[in-house]
Design a protein around this motif. Structure first.
Motif, PDB file in Angstrom:
ATOM      1  N   ILE A 145      31.427  28.759  38.685  1.00 48.48           N
ATOM      2  CA  ILE A 145      31.750  30.174  38.583  1.00 48.48           C
ATOM      3  C   ILE A 145      33.070  30.327  37.834  1.00 48.48           C
ATOM      4  CG2 ILE A 145      32.305  32.269  39.881  1.00 48.48           C
ATOM      5  CD1 ILE A 145      30.540  31.112  42.149  1.00 48.48           C
ATOM      6  N   THR A 149      38.967  37.565  36.922  1.00 53.66           N
ATOM      7  CA  THR A 149      38.973  38.744  37.789  1.00 53.66           C
ATOM      8  C   THR A 149      37.665  39.527  37.731  1.00 53.66           C
ATOM      9  OG1 THR A 149      41.352  38.896  37.486  1.00 53.66           O
ATOM     10  CG2 THR A 149      40.257  40.838  38.364  1.00 53.66           C
ATOM     11  N   ALA A 150      37.033  39.588  36.565  1.00 52.64           N
ATOM     12  CA  ALA A 150      35.785  40.348  36.437  1.00 52.64           C
ATOM     13  C   ALA A 150      34.672  39.779  37.320  1.00 52.64           C
ATOM     14  CB  ALA A 150      35.326  40.365  34.983  1.00 52.64           C
ATOM     15  N   ILE A 151      34.688  38.470  37.553  1.00 55.36           N
ATOM     16  CA  ILE A 151      33.642  37.815  38.357  1.00 55.36           C
ATOM     17  C   ILE A 151      34.142  37.525  39.767  1.00 55.36           C
ATOM     18  CG2 ILE A 151      32.152  35.765  38.527  1.00 55.36           C
ATOM     19  CD1 ILE A 151      32.204  35.670  35.441  1.00 55.36           C
ATOM     20  N   VAL A 152      35.440  37.261  39.906  1.00 56.46           N
ATOM     21  CA  VAL A 152      36.036  36.940  41.207  1.00 56.46           C
ATOM     22  C   VAL A 152      37.099  38.011  41.516  1.00 56.46           C
ATOM     23  CG1 VAL A 152      37.191  35.171  42.587  1.00 56.46           C
ATOM     24  CG2 VAL A 152      35.671  34.486  40.724  1.00 56.46           C
ATOM     25  N   ILE A 164      32.588  37.403  45.124  1.00 55.53           N
ATOM     26  CA  ILE A 164      32.272  37.377  43.699  1.00 55.53           C
ATOM     27  C   ILE A 164      31.318  38.504  43.325  1.00 55.53           C
ATOM     28  CG2 ILE A 164      32.662  34.880  43.528  1.00 55.53           C
ATOM     29  CD1 ILE A 164      29.585  34.534  43.364  1.00 55.53           C
ATOM     30  N   ASP A 165      31.378  38.873  42.059  1.00 53.40           N
ATOM     31  CA  ASP A 165      30.479  39.862  41.469  1.00 53.40           C
ATOM     32  C   ASP A 165      29.917  39.208  40.210  1.00 53.40           C
ATOM     33  OD1 ASP A 165      29.106  42.097  40.673  1.00 53.40           O
ATOM     34  OD2 ASP A 165      30.885  43.189  39.987  1.00 53.40           O
ATOM     35  N   PRO A 166      28.923  38.314  40.395  1.00 58.64           N
ATOM     36  CA  PRO A 166      28.439  37.521  39.254  1.00 58.64           C
ATOM     37  C   PRO A 166      27.575  38.328  38.292  1.00 58.64           C
ATOM     38  CG  PRO A 166      27.091  37.087  41.178  1.00 58.64           C
ATOM     39  CD  PRO A 166      28.203  38.020  41.625  1.00 58.64           C
ATOM     40  N   PRO A 167      27.675  38.008  37.007  1.00 59.97           N
ATOM     41  CA  PRO A 167      26.760  38.645  36.051  1.00 59.97           C
ATOM     42  C   PRO A 167      25.344  38.125  36.301  1.00 59.97           C
ATOM     43  CG  PRO A 167      28.049  36.940  34.971  1.00 59.97           C
ATOM     44  CD  PRO A 167      28.575  37.065  36.367  1.00 59.97           C
ATOM     45  N   GLU A 168      24.386  38.873  35.824  1.00 57.47           N
ATOM     46  CA  GLU A 168      22.985  38.495  36.014  1.00 57.47           C
ATOM     47  C   GLU A 168      22.742  37.082  35.472  1.00 57.47           C
ATOM     48  OE1 GLU A 168      18.630  40.090  34.619  1.00 57.47           O
ATOM     49  OE2 GLU A 168      20.228  41.564  34.940  1.00 57.47           O
ATOM     50  N   LEU A 170      23.914  34.170  36.616  1.00 59.83           N
ATOM     51  CA  LEU A 170      24.907  33.138  36.931  1.00 59.83           C
ATOM     52  C   LEU A 170      24.496  32.273  38.115  1.00 59.83           C
ATOM     53  CD1 LEU A 170      27.713  31.925  36.239  1.00 59.83           C
ATOM     54  CD2 LEU A 170      28.653  33.444  37.966  1.00 59.83           C
TER      55      LEU A 170
END
Length: 174
Positions: A145, A149-152, A164-168, A170
């Motif tokens: 991962i 900041t955009a993902i975590v 986390i906010d993972p992109p499609e 990941l």
């Protein structure tokens, strides 16, 4: 607990200088002349102390000279040695958005809805940036991962949690 701050990649020249792969944000502090480093050779548990004579940047690498390492043979013998500091000796970070690797290892990783993804096993440092290596809770596979900041968006050391906010895609299995 110990933290690796550098690793000897190879010797440099004939006078005992070492090419060190830096694994710290503060190489000027960790490798300052007079600093005593603890080094551990590959496949060994024993450590030895080394005193830094000099350190300089050269072509994007750190060249370090240690007291008592005076020639290429002595430098070659140190290839693969890692330099360590005790985490108890580290000052707390002044930036709330900066973390030591050991603070992140072992934290639980969840999605925003509370679903458990897994546990951080290691922080990997690459040319492209830091990656969290996470052991998946469902099947134990490794998920990498990007630690941005955009993902975590959320890290809470106190709660032992990373959200986390993972992109499609990941988290999809290959």
């Amino acid at each position: 607990m110990e933290l690796v701050v550098g690793r000897v990649a190879k010797s440099h020249g004939v006078r005992g200088e070492l090419v060190v792969e830096v694994r710290t944000d503060e190489p000027e502090l960790r490798f300052a002349p007079g600093t005593v480093l603890r080094g551990r050779a590959p496949r060994s548990t024993a450590t030895q102390q080394y005193t830094v004579e000099s350190a300089r940047e050269h072509s994007g690498r750190l060249l370090v000279r240690l007291d008592g390492v005076a020639d290429r043979g002595a430098a070659d013998a140190l290839r693969g040695t890692v330099f360590l500091v005790d985490t108890a000796d580290l000052p707390p970070s002044q930036d709330p958005d900066e973390y030591y690797d050991h603070e992140l290892e072992g934290l639980t990783v969840k999605l925003g809805d509370g679903a458990v993804v897994g546990e951080v096993t290691e922080v990997l440092h690459s040319a492209a940036g830091e990656l969290l290596s996470v052991r998946a809770a469902d099947n134990g596979r490794e998920i990498l991962i990007p630690f941005v900041t955009a993902i975590v968006p959320t890290v809470s050391i106190a709660e032992g949690l990373i959200v986390i906010d993972p992109p499609e895609g990941l988290l999809d299995e290959e």
